[in-house]
Design a protein around this motif. Structure first.
Motif, PDB file in Angstrom:
ATOM      1  N   LEU A  51     -23.950 -17.700 -21.357  1.00 40.76           N
ATOM      2  CA  LEU A  51     -23.978 -16.373 -22.012  1.00 40.76           C
ATOM      3  C   LEU A  51     -23.334 -15.382 -21.599  1.00 40.76           C
ATOM      4  O   LEU A  51     -23.162 -14.340 -22.348  1.00 40.76           O
ATOM      5  N   GLY A  92     -25.338 -16.132 -33.225  1.00 46.64           N
ATOM      6  CA  GLY A  92     -26.353 -15.262 -33.876  1.00 46.64           C
ATOM      7  C   GLY A  92     -25.789 -14.136 -34.130  1.00 46.64           C
ATOM      8  O   GLY A  92     -24.765 -13.580 -33.733  1.00 46.64           O
ATOM      9  N   ASP A  93     -26.832 -13.238 -34.723  1.00 46.56           N
ATOM     10  CA  ASP A  93     -26.559 -11.605 -34.841  1.00 46.56           C
ATOM     11  C   ASP A  93     -26.179 -10.972 -33.446  1.00 46.56           C
ATOM     12  O   ASP A  93     -25.699  -9.826 -33.710  1.00 46.56           O
ATOM     13  N   ASP A  94     -26.843 -11.484 -32.458  1.00 45.47           N
ATOM     14  CA  ASP A  94     -26.411 -10.836 -31.244  1.00 45.47           C
ATOM     15  C   ASP A  94     -25.136 -11.145 -30.708  1.00 45.47           C
ATOM     16  O   ASP A  94     -24.710 -10.764 -29.408  1.00 45.47           O
ATOM     17  N   GLY A  95     -24.223 -12.178 -31.461  1.00 46.16           N
ATOM     18  CA  GLY A  95     -23.049 -12.283 -30.959  1.00 46.16           C
ATOM     19  C   GLY A  95     -22.907 -13.315 -29.825  1.00 46.16           C
ATOM     20  O   GLY A  95     -21.769 -13.492 -29.329  1.00 46.16           O
ATOM     21  N   GLN A  96     -24.006 -14.086 -29.483  1.00 44.60           N
ATOM     22  CA  GLN A  96     -24.051 -15.064 -28.698  1.00 44.60           C
ATOM     23  C   GLN A  96     -24.320 -16.461 -29.133  1.00 44.60           C
ATOM     24  O   GLN A  96     -24.882 -16.789 -30.300  1.00 44.60           O
ATOM     25  N   HIS A 132     -25.869 -19.946 -29.978  1.00 48.13           N
ATOM     26  CA  HIS A 132     -27.265 -20.576 -29.758  1.00 48.13           C
ATOM     27  C   HIS A 132     -27.194 -21.971 -29.908  1.00 48.13           C
ATOM     28  O   HIS A 132     -26.606 -22.410 -31.059  1.00 48.13           O
ATOM     29  N   GLY A 161     -18.975 -14.931 -28.687  1.00 46.44           N
ATOM     30  CA  GLY A 161     -19.192 -15.051 -29.914  1.00 46.44           C
ATOM     31  C   GLY A 161     -18.251 -15.309 -31.021  1.00 46.44           C
ATOM     32  O   GLY A 161     -18.108 -15.120 -32.135  1.00 46.44           O
TER      33      GLY A 161
END
Length: 63
Positions: free
Chosen positions: A7, A27-31, A33, A12
């Motif tokens: 990560l 994900g919304d966090d730009g990472q 999953h 992303g």
């Protein structure tokens, strides 16, 4: 075979998700999953291609 993500490297960009959305999701966090880190044997080539498509080498396959 196991999917391993770094990560710290992930930006992303979503190439992995575009190729194998049953295994990867940005994900919304730009990472990235990893949805299932132990892909089935019949998906090995698909997952390998998705891992290799990562432009920042944030993914790898391990044992």
């Amino acid at each position: 075979m196991r999917i391993i993500s770094d990560l710290h490297l992930c930006e992303g960009l979503g190439m992995c998700e575009a190729m194998a959305d049953q295994y990867f999701e940005v994900g919304d966090d730009g990472q990235v999953h990893v949805l299932d880190d132990r892909p089935r044997d019949h998906d090995r080539q698909l997952v390998d291609a998705a891992v290799k498509s990562c432009p920042v080498s944030a993914l790898r396959l391990g044992s």
